[in-house]
Design an enzyme around this catalytic site. Structure first.
Site, PDB file in Angstrom:
ATOM      1  N   LYS A   8       0.987  -1.292  -0.008  1.00  0.00           N
ATOM      2  CA  LYS A   8      -0.177  -0.019   0.282  1.00  0.00           C
ATOM      3  C   LYS A   8       0.783   1.327  -0.124  1.00  0.00           C
ATOM      4  O   LYS A   8       0.648   2.281  -0.880  1.00  0.00           O
ATOM      5  CB  LYS A   8      -0.848  -0.017   1.202  1.00  0.00           C
ATOM      6  CG  LYS A   8      -1.870  -1.254   1.348  1.00  0.00           C
ATOM      7  CD  LYS A   8      -2.746  -1.000   2.588  1.00  0.00           C
ATOM      8  CE  LYS A   8      -1.985  -1.097   3.799  1.00  0.00           C
ATOM      9  NZ  LYS A   8      -1.464  -2.531   4.143  1.00  0.00           N
ATOM     10  N   ARG A  83     -10.129   0.634   8.285  1.00  0.00           N
ATOM     11  CA  ARG A  83      -9.783  -0.666   8.320  1.00  0.00           C
ATOM     12  C   ARG A  83     -10.804  -1.410   9.302  1.00  0.00           C
ATOM     13  O   ARG A  83     -10.684  -2.576   9.479  1.00  0.00           O
ATOM     14  CB  ARG A  83      -8.380  -0.671   9.570  1.00  0.00           C
ATOM     15  CG  ARG A  83      -7.319  -0.640   8.726  1.00  0.00           C
ATOM     16  CD  ARG A  83      -6.016  -0.837   9.790  1.00  0.00           C
ATOM     17  NE  ARG A  83      -5.124  -0.108   9.243  1.00  0.00           N
ATOM     18  CZ  ARG A  83      -3.739  -0.645   8.775  1.00  0.00           C
ATOM     19  NH1 ARG A  83      -3.798  -1.970   9.315  1.00  0.00           N
ATOM     20  NH2 ARG A  83      -3.257   0.184   8.410  1.00  0.00           N
ATOM     21  N   ARG A 122      11.800  -5.509   5.154  1.00  0.00           N
ATOM     22  CA  ARG A 122      11.563  -4.187   4.953  1.00  0.00           C
ATOM     23  C   ARG A 122      12.366  -3.371   5.920  1.00  0.00           C
ATOM     24  O   ARG A 122      12.697  -3.821   7.100  1.00  0.00           O
ATOM     25  CB  ARG A 122      10.131  -3.729   5.412  1.00  0.00           C
ATOM     26  CG  ARG A 122       9.835  -2.552   5.378  1.00  0.00           C
ATOM     27  CD  ARG A 122       8.401  -1.970   5.457  1.00  0.00           C
ATOM     28  NE  ARG A 122       7.614  -2.756   6.538  1.00  0.00           N
ATOM     29  CZ  ARG A 122       6.366  -2.834   6.442  1.00  0.00           C
ATOM     30  NH1 ARG A 122       5.527  -2.304   5.496  1.00  0.00           N
ATOM     31  NH2 ARG A 122       5.614  -3.614   7.343  1.00  0.00           N
ATOM     32  N   ARG A 155      10.625  -1.852  11.380  1.00  0.00           N
ATOM     33  CA  ARG A 155       9.626  -1.363  12.344  1.00  0.00           C
ATOM     34  C   ARG A 155       9.235  -2.044  13.361  1.00  0.00           C
ATOM     35  O   ARG A 155       9.456  -3.434  13.344  1.00  0.00           O
ATOM     36  CB  ARG A 155       8.431  -1.350  11.286  1.00  0.00           C
ATOM     37  CG  ARG A 155       8.008   0.052  10.800  1.00  0.00           C
ATOM     38  CD  ARG A 155       6.887   0.079   9.655  1.00  0.00           C
ATOM     39  NE  ARG A 155       5.777  -0.587   9.932  1.00  0.00           N
ATOM     40  CZ  ARG A 155       4.515  -0.661   9.049  1.00  0.00           C
ATOM     41  NH1 ARG A 155       4.571  -0.095   7.966  1.00  0.00           N
ATOM     42  NH2 ARG A 155       3.566  -1.164   9.711  1.00  0.00           N
ATOM     43  N   ARG A 166      -1.235  -8.896  13.424  1.00  0.00           N
ATOM     44  CA  ARG A 166      -1.707  -8.163  12.205  1.00  0.00           C
ATOM     45  C   ARG A 166      -2.354  -8.738  10.959  1.00  0.00           C
ATOM     46  O   ARG A 166      -3.550  -8.333  10.594  1.00  0.00           O
ATOM     47  CB  ARG A 166      -0.586  -7.324  11.444  1.00  0.00           C
ATOM     48  CG  ARG A 166      -0.107  -6.253  12.392  1.00  0.00           C
ATOM     49  CD  ARG A 166       1.380  -5.804  12.282  1.00  0.00           C
ATOM     50  NE  ARG A 166       1.511  -5.157  10.893  1.00  0.00           N
ATOM     51  CZ  ARG A 166       2.726  -4.848  10.096  1.00  0.00           C
ATOM     52  NH1 ARG A 166       3.497  -5.438  10.738  1.00  0.00           N
ATOM     53  NH2 ARG A 166       2.822  -4.206   9.119  1.00  0.00           N
TER      54      ARG A 166
HETATM   55  P1  AP5 Z   1       4.690  -1.703   2.033  1.00  0.00           P
HETATM   56  O1  AP5 Z   1       4.667  -0.765   0.708  1.00  0.00           O
HETATM   57  O2  AP5 Z   1       5.569  -1.138   2.997  1.00  0.00           O
HETATM   58  O3  AP5 Z   1       3.675  -2.361   2.433  1.00  0.00           O
HETATM   59  P2  AP5 Z   1       2.257  -1.954   3.077  1.00  0.00           P
HETATM   60  O4  AP5 Z   1       1.071  -2.535   2.419  1.00  0.00           O
HETATM   61  O5  AP5 Z   1       2.170  -0.339   3.279  1.00  0.00           O
HETATM   62  O6  AP5 Z   1       2.295  -2.534   4.432  1.00  0.00           O
HETATM   63  P3  AP5 Z   1       2.330  -2.000   5.980  1.00  0.00           P
HETATM   64  O7  AP5 Z   1       2.974  -2.904   6.843  1.00  0.00           O
HETATM   65  O8  AP5 Z   1       2.644  -0.606   5.997  1.00  0.00           O
HETATM   66  O9  AP5 Z   1       1.046  -2.173   6.142  1.00  0.00           O
HETATM   67  P4  AP5 Z   1      -0.025  -2.278   7.554  1.00  0.00           P
HETATM   68  O10 AP5 Z   1      -1.226  -1.982   7.147  1.00  0.00           O
HETATM   69  O11 AP5 Z   1       0.393  -3.402   8.319  1.00  0.00           O
HETATM   70  O12 AP5 Z   1       0.687  -0.815   8.210  1.00  0.00           O
HETATM   71  P5  AP5 Z   1       0.319   0.671   8.409  1.00  0.00           P
HETATM   72  O13 AP5 Z   1       1.419   1.402   8.564  1.00  0.00           O
HETATM   73  O14 AP5 Z   1      -0.913   0.855   7.604  1.00  0.00           O
HETATM   74  O15 AP5 Z   1       5.758  -2.879   1.349  1.00  0.00           O
HETATM   75  C1  AP5 Z   1       6.087  -3.804   2.297  1.00  0.00           C
HETATM   76  C2  AP5 Z   1       7.548  -4.112   1.828  1.00  0.00           C
HETATM   77  O16 AP5 Z   1       7.516  -5.111   0.793  1.00  0.00           O
HETATM   78  C3  AP5 Z   1       8.475  -3.136   1.690  1.00  0.00           C
HETATM   79  O17 AP5 Z   1       9.735  -3.674   2.106  1.00  0.00           O
HETATM   80  C4  AP5 Z   1       8.635  -2.809   0.233  1.00  0.00           C
HETATM   81  O18 AP5 Z   1       9.717  -2.364  -0.269  1.00  0.00           O
HETATM   82  C5  AP5 Z   1       8.088  -4.261  -0.330  1.00  0.00           C
HETATM   83  N1  AP5 Z   1       7.454  -4.451  -1.517  1.00  0.00           N
HETATM   84  C6  AP5 Z   1       6.183  -3.676  -1.874  1.00  0.00           C
HETATM   85  N2  AP5 Z   1       5.618  -4.032  -2.895  1.00  0.00           N
HETATM   86  C7  AP5 Z   1       6.546  -4.838  -3.689  1.00  0.00           C
HETATM   87  C8  AP5 Z   1       6.778  -5.410  -4.719  1.00  0.00           C
HETATM   88  N3  AP5 Z   1       5.814  -5.266  -5.811  1.00  0.00           N
HETATM   89  N4  AP5 Z   1       7.605  -6.304  -5.242  1.00  0.00           N
HETATM   90  C9  AP5 Z   1       8.552  -6.506  -4.191  1.00  0.00           C
HETATM   91  N5  AP5 Z   1       8.559  -5.803  -2.926  1.00  0.00           N
HETATM   92  C10 AP5 Z   1       7.691  -5.305  -2.567  1.00  0.00           C
HETATM   93  O19 AP5 Z   1      -0.201   0.516   9.930  1.00  0.00           O
HETATM   94  C11 AP5 Z   1       0.591   0.254  11.087  1.00  0.00           C
HETATM   95  C12 AP5 Z   1      -0.216   0.131  12.244  1.00  0.00           C
HETATM   96  O20 AP5 Z   1      -0.615   1.209  12.770  1.00  0.00           O
HETATM   97  C13 AP5 Z   1      -1.418  -1.028  12.411  1.00  0.00           C
HETATM   98  O21 AP5 Z   1      -1.032  -2.092  12.549  1.00  0.00           O
HETATM   99  C14 AP5 Z   1      -2.261  -0.361  13.362  1.00  0.00           C
HETATM  100  O22 AP5 Z   1      -1.766  -0.729  14.701  1.00  0.00           O
HETATM  101  C15 AP5 Z   1      -2.074   1.143  13.387  1.00  0.00           C
HETATM  102  N6  AP5 Z   1      -3.096   1.684  12.521  1.00  0.00           N
HETATM  103  C16 AP5 Z   1      -2.925   2.351  11.138  1.00  0.00           C
HETATM  104  N7  AP5 Z   1      -3.784   2.518  10.452  1.00  0.00           N
HETATM  105  C17 AP5 Z   1      -5.003   2.359  11.329  1.00  0.00           C
HETATM  106  C18 AP5 Z   1      -6.472   2.272  11.514  1.00  0.00           C
HETATM  107  N8  AP5 Z   1      -6.981   2.716  10.348  1.00  0.00           N
HETATM  108  N9  AP5 Z   1      -7.234   2.077  12.569  1.00  0.00           N
HETATM  109  C19 AP5 Z   1      -6.411   1.476  13.732  1.00  0.00           C
HETATM  110  N10 AP5 Z   1      -5.177   1.204  13.742  1.00  0.00           N
HETATM  111  C20 AP5 Z   1      -4.377   1.921  12.565  1.00  0.00           C
HETATM  112 MG    MG Z   2       2.357   0.947   4.718  1.00  0.00          MG
END
Ligand code: AP5
Ligand code: MG
Ligand code: ZN
Length: 210
Positions: A8, A83, A122, A155, A166
């Site tokens: 994402k 979410r 990552r 992270r 997660r």
């Molecule tokens: P990356 O692009 O970082 O993936 P992502 O989908 O953004 O993964 P996240 O871990 O950020 O998602 P998440 O939803 O768990 O975390 P968030 O920060 O939103 O890619 C991942 C890796 O793969 C990277 O190394 C990248 O380089 C590689 N990659 C990507 N695409 C690739 C490809 N095509 N080929 C090869 N490699 C690739 O949320 C974190 C926490 O915050 C949550 O767990 C929760 O506690 C809280 N939070 C956030 N939003 C909310 C909400 N709305 N409500 C409640 N709590 C929330």
């Molecule tokens: Mg992310």
């Protein structure tokens, strides 16, 4: 939308390079607030580090505040929000008040094997949030951000236990939202298990419609 590690954040960065609009990631906003020692960040990190969701109330508030800024007037991209069904309902209300609506919900699909590997490999810049992958998107100098020279770190929520939690939370709390948006006719699925550029090409096919 998409499970943790689906890409994402990576695709958001590409999208806003092309379509000029702010990318609003609730996860990144919480991490930034934590780095800056803000109370909301410290409170949120208690949940984030174990892979639990931050409360709907806190999350909806930071999004409402962010959407009220001027740069969101002509459009925005949401990453990782909503979410839960409660968040989706709260978002609909915010958008109604702004006189706007979501054009598209892009759902990035991936298998759990791929997700685990991606999160393990990552690294993220402490200063600017740019995301790397030790194999697929490696920084030129180990441990250093190509963009700003900041320090790269793993992270807090990328430990094996947190990732398991997660994924479980994604299945139970977030996946039901796909149905919510499918019923509105705005859900588009994209295969996330392809190269960065190929995924982006598929995203563009969807966004090109608008
Ligand atoms: P990356 O692009 O970082 O993936 P992502 O989908 O953004 O993964 P996240 O871990 O950020 O998602 P998440 O939803 O768990 O975390 P968030 O920060 O939103 O890619 C991942 C890796 O793969 C990277 O190394 C990248 O380089 C590689 N990659 C990507 N695409 C690739 C490809 N095509 N080929 C090869 N490699 C690739 O949320 C974190 C926490 O915050 C949550 O767990 C929760 O506690 C809280 N939070 C956030 N939003 C909310 C909400 N709305 N409500 C409640 N709590 C929330
Ligand atoms: Mg992310
Ligand atoms: Zn950086």
């Amino acid at each position: 939308m998409g499970p943790p590690g689906a890409g994402k954040g990576s695709q958001s960065a590409k999208i806003v390079e092309h379509y000029v609009m702010p990318s609003i990631s609730t996860g990144q906003m919480f991490r930034d607030a934590y780095s800056n020692n803000e109370p909301i960040g410290i409170e949120a990190m208690k949940f984030i580090k174990n892979g639990n969701l931050v409360s709907d109330d806190i999350t909806n508030k930071i999004v409402a505040l962010r959407l009220s800024k001027q740069d969101a007037e002509d459009g925005f991209l949401l990453d990782g929000y909503p979410r839960t069904v409660a968040q989706a309902i709260a978002l609909d209300k915010m958008l109604d008040e702004m006189g706007t609506k979501l054009d598209a919900v892009i759902n990035i699909l991936s298998s759990n094997d791929v997700l685990f590997e991606r999160m393990e490999q990552r690294r993220v810049c402490r200063t600017c949030g740019t995301t790397y992958h030790l194999r697929f998107k490696a920084p030129s100098v180990e441990g250093v951000c190509d963009k700003c020279g900041g320090e790269l770190y793993q992270r807090e929520d990328d430990s094996h236990e947190s990732v398991m939690n997660r994924l479980m939370i994604y299945e139970t709390k977030t996946k039901p939202l796909l149905d919510y948006y499918d019923k509105k006719g705005i859900l588009f699925n994209v295969n996330g298990m392809q190269s960065f550029d190929k995924v982006y090409e598929d995203v563009e096919l969807v966004l090109g419609e608008f």
